[in-house]
Each structure stands twice: as C-alpha cells, then as structure tokens.
Motif scaffolding. Structure first.
Motif, short mmCIF file in Angstrom:
data_model
loop_
_atom_site.label_atom_id
_atom_site.label_comp_id
_atom_site.label_asym_id
_atom_site.label_seq_id
_atom_site.Cartn_x
_atom_site.Cartn_y
_atom_site.Cartn_z
N UNK A 193 0.83 -1.21 0.00
CA UNK A 193 0.00 0.00 0.00
C UNK A 193 0.87 1.26 0.00
N UNK A 194 1.93 1.23 0.78
CA UNK A 194 2.85 2.37 0.84
C UNK A 194 3.54 2.56 -0.51
N UNK A 195 4.01 1.48 -1.10
CA UNK A 195 4.70 1.56 -2.39
C UNK A 195 3.76 2.11 -3.46
N UNK A 196 2.54 1.58 -3.52
CA UNK A 196 1.60 2.01 -4.55
C UNK A 196 1.20 3.48 -4.38
N UNK A 197 0.90 3.88 -3.17
CA UNK A 197 0.47 5.27 -2.96
C UNK A 197 1.63 6.26 -3.13
N UNK A 198 2.79 5.94 -2.57
CA UNK A 198 3.95 6.83 -2.72
C UNK A 198 4.39 6.90 -4.18
N UNK A 199 4.37 5.76 -4.85
CA UNK A 199 4.73 5.75 -6.27
C UNK A 199 3.77 6.58 -7.10
N UNK A 200 2.48 6.50 -6.79
CA UNK A 200 1.49 7.29 -7.52
C UNK A 200 1.73 8.79 -7.31
#
Length: 126
Positions: free
Chosen positions: A52-59
């Motif tokens: 979740x952190x990777x996806x949101x931060x990446x976005x």
C-alpha cells in the motif's frame, strides 16, 4: 505537444492504476491477506502494508514528477515481483491460467509504461 503534456497524459493514468489497486487491497484487507497466504508470500500483513505504501507513494511521485528514477525502479520491481509470486505461480500450477496470462502481459505493459514515463521526463528529473 509539449513534453510536460505528454508526461501528464502518460503518468497520471498509471498513477491512477496504482491508487485504485491500493484502495482495492485496503478495502478487502482480509481477502488480500488470504490471497497472499495462498501463494506462500512471507509475512503477508507486513507485505500488504508495504505494498500500500509503495503504490500510494509511487502514484504521488508519478503525479508530481518527483523522484521518478527511484519511483520507477521500486514500482517496476514491485509489479514484476507481484507478477512472479501471484500470476506466474497461478499459470505454472494451471490455476486460473485463463486470467493469469492476460494479467502477466498487462503487468509487463505497466512496466513498459513506467519506463516510457521515465524516458519522457526522467532525463530532466536527474
């Protein structure tokens, strides 16, 4: 068309894809944990929180065009690892093969899109 316009047109839909994926995982926490356990992913709760952190931060990085090199590397690695652990495993076990092959190919296309976003804007972001 300007480089900025191309960057926005290419990066925002990919960012939206990661945001929607994170929302889907978060809204079905227990089901996602079950899926991860079924695929023998170690520490599924920690892995889910990390995803979740990777996806949101990446976005966020894609939308604002910041930290593109690390964001693309991390997101690409994340997508490829998820593909390997989930979809390739399903295809190899012949479980849901009908859905696994298109998912593998779409994830490869996502990585290609990430690399193109980097090509359009990444050289300027160094």
């Amino acid at each position: 068309m300007s480089v900025h316009t191309l960057f926005v047109m290419g990066s925002w839909p990919i960012a939206l894809l990661f945001v929607m994926s994170a929302i889907g995982k978060a809204s079905n926490w227990a089901g996602t944990i079950q899926l991860m356990k079924a695929h023998n992913i170690p520490l599924p709760e920690l892995g889910l929180a990390g995803s979740l952190i990777v996806e949101m931060a990446g976005a966020v990085c894609l939308v604002f065009g910041v930290y593109l090199w690390p964001a693309v590397i991390v997101l690409s690695a994340y997508v490829l690892l998820a593909t390997l652990f989930i979809h390739v495993t399903d295809a190899a076990r012949n479980q849901g093969r009908q859905q696994a092959i298109p998912a593998i190919l779409s994830n490869i296309a996502i990585v290609g899109g990430l690399l193109l976003v980097l090509a359009v804007r990444g050289a300027q972001a160094c």
